[in-house]
Design an enzyme around this catalytic site. Structure first.
Site, mmCIF file in Angstrom:
data_model
loop_
_atom_site.group_PDB
_atom_site.id
_atom_site.type_symbol
_atom_site.label_atom_id
_atom_site.label_comp_id
_atom_site.label_asym_id
_atom_site.label_seq_id
_atom_site.Cartn_x
_atom_site.Cartn_y
_atom_site.Cartn_z
ATOM 1 N N HIS A 36 -16.058 -3.142 -39.779
ATOM 2 C CA HIS A 36 -16.832 -2.388 -40.766
ATOM 3 C C HIS A 36 -16.507 -2.760 -42.210
ATOM 4 O O HIS A 36 -17.214 -2.320 -43.119
ATOM 5 C CB HIS A 36 -16.622 -0.886 -40.565
ATOM 6 C CG HIS A 36 -17.278 -0.345 -39.333
ATOM 7 N ND1 HIS A 36 -18.641 -0.331 -39.148
ATOM 8 C CD2 HIS A 36 -16.750 0.195 -38.203
ATOM 9 C CE1 HIS A 36 -18.932 0.194 -37.968
ATOM 10 N NE2 HIS A 36 -17.802 0.519 -37.374
ATOM 11 N N ASP A 68 -17.173 7.104 -33.606
ATOM 12 C CA ASP A 68 -18.159 6.628 -32.639
ATOM 13 C C ASP A 68 -18.134 7.463 -31.369
ATOM 14 O O ASP A 68 -19.181 7.689 -30.748
ATOM 15 C CB ASP A 68 -17.919 5.152 -32.311
ATOM 16 C CG ASP A 68 -18.483 4.228 -33.375
ATOM 17 O OD1 ASP A 68 -19.638 4.434 -33.792
ATOM 18 O OD2 ASP A 68 -17.782 3.303 -33.804
ATOM 19 N N GLN A 84 -10.234 -0.360 -27.819
ATOM 20 C CA GLN A 84 -10.766 0.840 -28.460
ATOM 21 C C GLN A 84 -11.798 1.504 -27.552
ATOM 22 O O GLN A 84 -12.781 0.882 -27.151
ATOM 23 C CB GLN A 84 -11.387 0.462 -29.805
ATOM 24 C CG GLN A 84 -11.673 1.634 -30.707
ATOM 25 C CD GLN A 84 -11.896 1.192 -32.153
ATOM 26 O OE1 GLN A 84 -11.472 0.115 -32.551
ATOM 27 N NE2 GLN A 84 -12.554 2.024 -32.923
ATOM 28 N N GLU A 117 -14.593 4.337 -27.362
ATOM 29 C CA GLU A 117 -15.416 5.095 -28.303
ATOM 30 C C GLU A 117 -16.808 5.385 -27.747
ATOM 31 O O GLU A 117 -17.770 5.511 -28.503
ATOM 32 C CB GLU A 117 -15.502 4.350 -29.642
ATOM 33 C CG GLU A 117 -15.777 2.863 -29.520
ATOM 34 C CD GLU A 117 -15.538 2.114 -30.824
ATOM 35 O OE1 GLU A 117 -15.552 2.740 -31.892
ATOM 36 O OE2 GLU A 117 -15.347 0.885 -30.766
#
Length: 256
Positions: free
Chosen positions: A50, A179, A151, A153
């Site tokens: 991001h 998320d 991760q 999410e």
């Protein structure tokens, strides 16, 4: 061998379940990253998903952290072998892989960081990570010094957390609260009870498989709660958030 990264002290600390307090780096600037490296955090995430980072911005940030006690962790933009290979070659050893939903995706992340026969990493004999060919035992040591944090999410990731956590080569499970909240129908509200229940479930299942868990928690009360729930590696803020908050407070002090 480069004593700054071999053995990987961050990987060893996670394996020993030693609490690691970290910070997110999103400003994509070597000076701000260097300041973070002086602050005393155990680990720092350099964000490639991001934040506006790429190979050309990551290299000076790695240089800025040379000699810092803070372990650099790169969040890759996607779980893709060529991207991961390039980040390995410039000197990253700790990887955060976003949006892992299945055991197969976790296995791909691990394989992307390992030289054959354990994995599929392409071989370059001269790159920044092996000091341009001057580290004699780099190839012998590299595979066992890589940290893979995956991760979770999404709902599918939550459903498959046991299989993901049991994957050989996965060193830790990281929760993406924003998320995950969106995936559970609570966009912008990671504090919703359903989201908090899912986070605690992920922590518990990771622990059941002997894997440490982590999360980004810029609110102190959240961070302390997650540590109480058993999280091992917690990012307690971000350079962008600290900078925005501090500058806003400074302006407000004199303008209001």
């Amino acid at each position: 061998m480069n004593n700054d990264v071999f053995p990987n002290k961050f990987k060893a600390a996670l394996a020993a379940k030693q609490v690691q307090i970290g910070c997110w780096s999103a400003l994509s600037n070597p000076i701000s990253t260097e300041v973070l490296g002086l602050a005393g955090f155990d680990w720092l995430v350099l964000d490639g998903e991001h934040a506006p980072n790429d190979i050309s911005t990551f290299i000076p940030q790695l240089m800025a952290l040379k000699g810092s006690a803070s372990a650099p962790v790169v969040r890759v933009p996607t779980n893709e072998p060529v991207i991961i290979k390039r980040l390995l070659d410039i000197g990253f050893y700790n990887f955060l892989i976003p949006f892992v939903e299945t055991k197969e995706e976790a296995e791909q992340a691990v394989a992307s960081t390992r030289y054959p026969p354990e994995g599929i990493r392409g071989v370059s004999v001269s790159h920044r990570a092996n000091m341009f060919g001057t580290v004699a035992d780099y190839f012998a040591q590299s595979n066992k010094n890589i940290t893979i944090l995956v991760q979770i999410e999404s709902q599918q990731g939550v459903d498959n957390v046991d299989a993901i956590a049991a994957t050989e080569g996965v060193d830790g499970i990281f929760v993406g609260p924003s998320d995950l909240a969106a995936a559970l129908g609570h966009l912008g509200n990671a504090s919703h009870p359903d989201v908090q229940k899912a986070i605690q479930h992920i922590f518990n299942r990771a622990s059941a498989h002997g894997k440490p868990s982590g999360i980004l928690a810029p609110v102190e009360a959240d961070a302390r709660r997650y540590l109480e729930w058993g999280a091992t590696f917690v990012a307690v803020g971000s350079d962008l958030g600290v900078f925005r908050s501090a500058t806003q407070k400074l302006a407000d002090t004199f303008k209001k």
